[in-house]
Design a protein around this motif. Structure first.
Motif, mmCIF file in Angstrom:
data_model
loop_
_atom_site.group_PDB
_atom_site.id
_atom_site.type_symbol
_atom_site.label_atom_id
_atom_site.label_comp_id
_atom_site.label_asym_id
_atom_site.label_seq_id
_atom_site.Cartn_x
_atom_site.Cartn_y
_atom_site.Cartn_z
ATOM 1 N N ASP A 188 96.958 11.214 -80.670
ATOM 2 C CA ASP A 188 95.987 10.262 -81.217
ATOM 3 C C ASP A 188 95.411 10.713 -82.553
ATOM 4 O OD1 ASP A 188 96.377 8.598 -79.070
ATOM 5 O OD2 ASP A 188 94.586 9.262 -77.974
ATOM 6 N N ASP A 189 95.134 12.009 -82.682
ATOM 7 C CA ASP A 189 94.546 12.504 -83.931
ATOM 8 C C ASP A 189 95.529 12.364 -85.088
ATOM 9 O OD1 ASP A 189 92.195 13.161 -82.637
ATOM 10 O OD2 ASP A 189 92.753 15.261 -82.305
ATOM 11 N N THR A 190 96.793 12.694 -84.841
ATOM 12 C CA THR A 190 97.811 12.563 -85.885
ATOM 13 C C THR A 190 97.997 11.098 -86.260
ATOM 14 O OG1 THR A 190 98.962 14.530 -85.083
ATOM 15 C CG2 THR A 190 100.217 13.024 -86.491
ATOM 16 N N HIS A 191 98.042 10.253 -85.241
ATOM 17 C CA HIS A 191 98.207 8.815 -85.474
ATOM 18 C C HIS A 191 97.073 8.285 -86.337
ATOM 19 C CE1 HIS A 191 98.264 4.497 -84.709
ATOM 20 N NE2 HIS A 191 99.493 4.621 -84.254
ATOM 21 N N SER A 192 95.853 8.624 -86.006
ATOM 22 C CA SER A 192 94.685 8.126 -86.744
ATOM 23 C C SER A 192 94.663 8.667 -88.171
ATOM 24 C CB SER A 192 93.404 8.511 -86.022
ATOM 25 O OG SER A 192 93.334 7.907 -84.745
ATOM 26 N N ALA A 193 94.995 9.955 -88.327
ATOM 27 C CA ALA A 193 94.970 10.558 -89.656
ATOM 28 C C ALA A 193 96.016 9.922 -90.559
ATOM 29 C CB ALA A 193 95.204 12.065 -89.548
ATOM 30 N N ARG A 194 97.184 9.642 -90.017
ATOM 31 C CA ARG A 194 98.235 9.000 -90.821
ATOM 32 C C ARG A 194 97.863 7.555 -91.163
ATOM 33 N NH1 ARG A 194 104.315 11.017 -89.174
ATOM 34 N NH2 ARG A 194 103.931 13.256 -89.374
ATOM 35 N N ALA A 195 97.366 6.831 -90.171
ATOM 36 C CA ALA A 195 96.996 5.437 -90.417
ATOM 37 C C ALA A 195 95.919 5.333 -91.490
ATOM 38 C CB ALA A 195 96.518 4.789 -89.124
ATOM 39 N N ALA A 196 95.019 6.330 -91.558
ATOM 40 C CA ALA A 196 93.936 6.312 -92.543
ATOM 41 C C ALA A 196 94.462 6.424 -93.969
ATOM 42 C CB ALA A 196 92.954 7.441 -92.249
ATOM 43 N N LEU A 197 95.678 6.948 -94.153
ATOM 44 C CA LEU A 197 96.265 7.072 -95.480
ATOM 45 C C LEU A 197 96.892 5.772 -95.969
ATOM 46 C CD1 LEU A 197 98.122 10.500 -95.090
ATOM 47 C CD2 LEU A 197 95.940 10.096 -96.256
ATOM 48 N N VAL A 198 97.114 4.839 -95.056
ATOM 49 C CA VAL A 198 97.815 3.598 -95.370
ATOM 50 C C VAL A 198 96.801 2.530 -95.786
ATOM 51 C CG1 VAL A 198 99.382 1.828 -94.485
ATOM 52 C CG2 VAL A 198 99.576 4.189 -93.662
ATOM 53 N N PRO A 199 96.961 1.885 -96.944
ATOM 54 C CA PRO A 199 96.012 0.847 -97.339
ATOM 55 C C PRO A 199 95.832 -0.243 -96.290
ATOM 56 C CG PRO A 199 97.318 1.485 -99.229
ATOM 57 C CD PRO A 199 97.895 2.218 -98.047
ATOM 58 N N LEU A 200 96.880 -0.575 -95.550
ATOM 59 C CA LEU A 200 96.744 -1.578 -94.490
ATOM 60 C C LEU A 200 96.129 -0.996 -93.219
ATOM 61 C CD1 LEU A 200 100.023 -3.709 -94.803
ATOM 62 C CD2 LEU A 200 97.710 -4.252 -95.596
ATOM 63 N N ARG A 201 95.906 0.308 -93.215
ATOM 64 C CA ARG A 201 95.215 1.013 -92.130
ATOM 65 C C ARG A 201 95.908 0.891 -90.775
ATOM 66 N NH1 ARG A 201 93.424 2.891 -96.105
ATOM 67 N NH2 ARG A 201 91.245 3.325 -96.612
ATOM 68 N N ARG A 202 97.208 0.864 -90.784
ATOM 69 C CA ARG A 202 97.934 0.927 -89.520
ATOM 70 C C ARG A 202 99.322 1.496 -89.741
ATOM 71 N NH1 ARG A 202 101.861 -2.997 -88.432
ATOM 72 N NH2 ARG A 202 101.925 -4.805 -89.834
ATOM 73 N N ILE A 203 99.889 2.035 -88.681
ATOM 74 C CA ILE A 203 101.266 2.506 -88.681
ATOM 75 C C ILE A 203 102.176 1.311 -88.425
ATOM 76 C CG2 ILE A 203 102.925 4.021 -87.519
ATOM 77 C CD1 ILE A 203 100.750 5.451 -89.228
ATOM 78 N N GLY A 204 103.296 1.259 -89.102
ATOM 79 C CA GLY A 204 104.205 0.141 -88.947
ATOM 80 C C GLY A 204 104.925 0.148 -87.614
ATOM 81 N N THR A 205 105.525 -0.975 -87.278
ATOM 82 C CA THR A 205 106.262 -1.113 -86.022
ATOM 83 C C THR A 205 107.730 -1.421 -86.305
ATOM 84 O OG1 THR A 205 105.925 -3.511 -85.846
ATOM 85 C CG2 THR A 205 104.176 -2.069 -84.943
ATOM 86 N N ALA A 206 108.544 -1.230 -85.283
ATOM 87 C CA ALA A 206 109.960 -1.583 -85.408
ATOM 88 C C ALA A 206 110.114 -3.062 -85.734
ATOM 89 C CB ALA A 206 110.695 -1.231 -84.116
ATOM 90 N N ASP A 207 109.275 -3.900 -85.154
ATOM 91 C CA ASP A 207 109.369 -5.339 -85.404
ATOM 92 C C ASP A 207 109.040 -5.678 -86.857
ATOM 93 O OD1 ASP A 207 109.762 -8.074 -84.332
ATOM 94 O OD2 ASP A 207 107.669 -8.303 -84.933
ATOM 95 N N ASP A 208 108.117 -4.934 -87.473
ATOM 96 C CA ASP A 208 107.837 -5.137 -88.898
ATOM 97 C C ASP A 208 109.126 -4.975 -89.705
ATOM 98 O OD1 ASP A 208 105.032 -5.518 -88.642
ATOM 99 O OD2 ASP A 208 104.679 -3.357 -88.704
ATOM 100 N N MET A 209 109.882 -3.935 -89.399
ATOM 101 C CA MET A 209 111.120 -3.662 -90.130
ATOM 102 C C MET A 209 112.212 -4.659 -89.749
ATOM 103 S SD MET A 209 110.060 -1.194 -91.957
ATOM 104 C CE MET A 209 108.389 -1.843 -91.775
ATOM 105 N N GLY A 210 112.257 -5.017 -88.471
ATOM 106 C CA GLY A 210 113.253 -5.974 -88.019
ATOM 107 C C GLY A 210 113.122 -7.310 -88.727
ATOM 108 N N ALA A 211 111.895 -7.727 -88.981
ATOM 109 C CA ALA A 211 111.666 -8.995 -89.666
ATOM 110 C C ALA A 211 112.202 -8.961 -91.091
ATOM 111 C CB ALA A 211 110.169 -9.322 -89.676
#
Length: 261
Positions: free
Chosen positions: A200-223
């Motif tokens: 959870d800590d790694t996930h949150s720290a990485r997401a905080a670096l992203v302007p959209l504030r979330r980690i991407g999903t496989a479906d994002d790429m699939g689209a």
């Protein structure tokens, strides 16, 4: 839509298959697919079940893409099963970080053999069919192929080579009607990256670096892959779409500002 997808696990490849099948159905057609994985994992049953619900015709062919003959055989089997091809989605890949001063030549070669060479070898076999259908090639690169990532070993150079291969294909094969593009994912949570994001800590720290504030999903790429595979992108070729939530463009914003006077 007749499609070959490599690396068609329950991650980006599987999501792309589902998105392509959905798009085919919405257009009043049916997706006919060959899905391939290395064979080291079980068939992606959840993906296959969803494709069956969508009415797709699916053939599952495991193949070791580090073997040139296996790449050629996969392409030939695909053409025999589908009677032609409209899109080749080259999604198979492998990670393997190592400091450059320590990386073994064998590990360097392996990552190029998995991440670059299969796209070329399979596309060569499919060239005639794709020219006939005026089809497309879509590869999965990486944001680390667009900017260096210390410690990534051969992965970043291999993905950079893949991106340039796609651009060169677009130039050489465009006159025959073949389009070639790639998606370069940023930080995406899939089975391949689960070890990082299950913390959870790694996930949150990485997401905080992203302007959209979330980690991407496989479906994002699939689209995105489905868009590049289909007629909506008929005038798009030679493009590397960096899909990273804006993180690569945010780097300069991380430089500490001088104190206000």
């Amino acid at each position: 839509m007749r499609v070959l997808i490599t690396g068609a696990s329950d991650g980006i490849g599987g999501a792309a298959a589902i998105r392509i099948a959905e798009a085919a159905g919405q257009a009043g057609g049916t997706a006919r697919m060959v899905l391939s994985t290395s064979g080291r994992k079980p068939a992606p049953q959840a993906v296959l079940d969803r494709l069956a619900e969508l009415g797709a015709e699916v053939h599952f062919l495991p193949a070791d893409l580090t073997d040139v003959d296996a790449c050629r055989a996969l392409a030939r089997q695909t053409l025999a099963l589908l009677g032609g091809l409209d899109c080749f989605v080259s999604n198979a890949g492998a990670l393997g970080g190592a400091p450059l001063k320590d990386i073994a030549p064998e590990k360097w070669d392996f990552l190029f053999d998995v991440n670059v060479r299969p796209t070329l070898v399979i596309a060569q076999e499919l060239h005639g069919a794709l020219a006939e259908s005026r089809g497309s090639i879509v590869a999965t690169s990486s944001m680390t192929g667009e900017m260096p990532m210390p410690g990534a070993g051969a992965y970043s150079p291999a993905k950079a080579a893949l991106s340039m291969l796609i651009r060169q294909m677009a130039q050489e094969w465009g006159p025959e009607g073949i389009r070639a593009n790639a998606v370069a994912p940023g930080m995406i949570r899939t089975g391949l990256t689960e070890a990082a994001y299950s913390n959870d800590d790694t996930h949150s720290a990485r997401a905080a670096l992203v302007p959209l504030r979330r980690i991407g999903t496989a479906d994002d790429m699939g689209a995105i892959i489905a868009f590049l595979a289909g007629p909506q992108s008929a005038y798009v070729t030679g493009q590397i779409i960096v899909a990273d939530g804006g993180v690569t463009d945010a780097m300069l914003g991380l430089i500490p500002a001088p104190p206000k006077k």
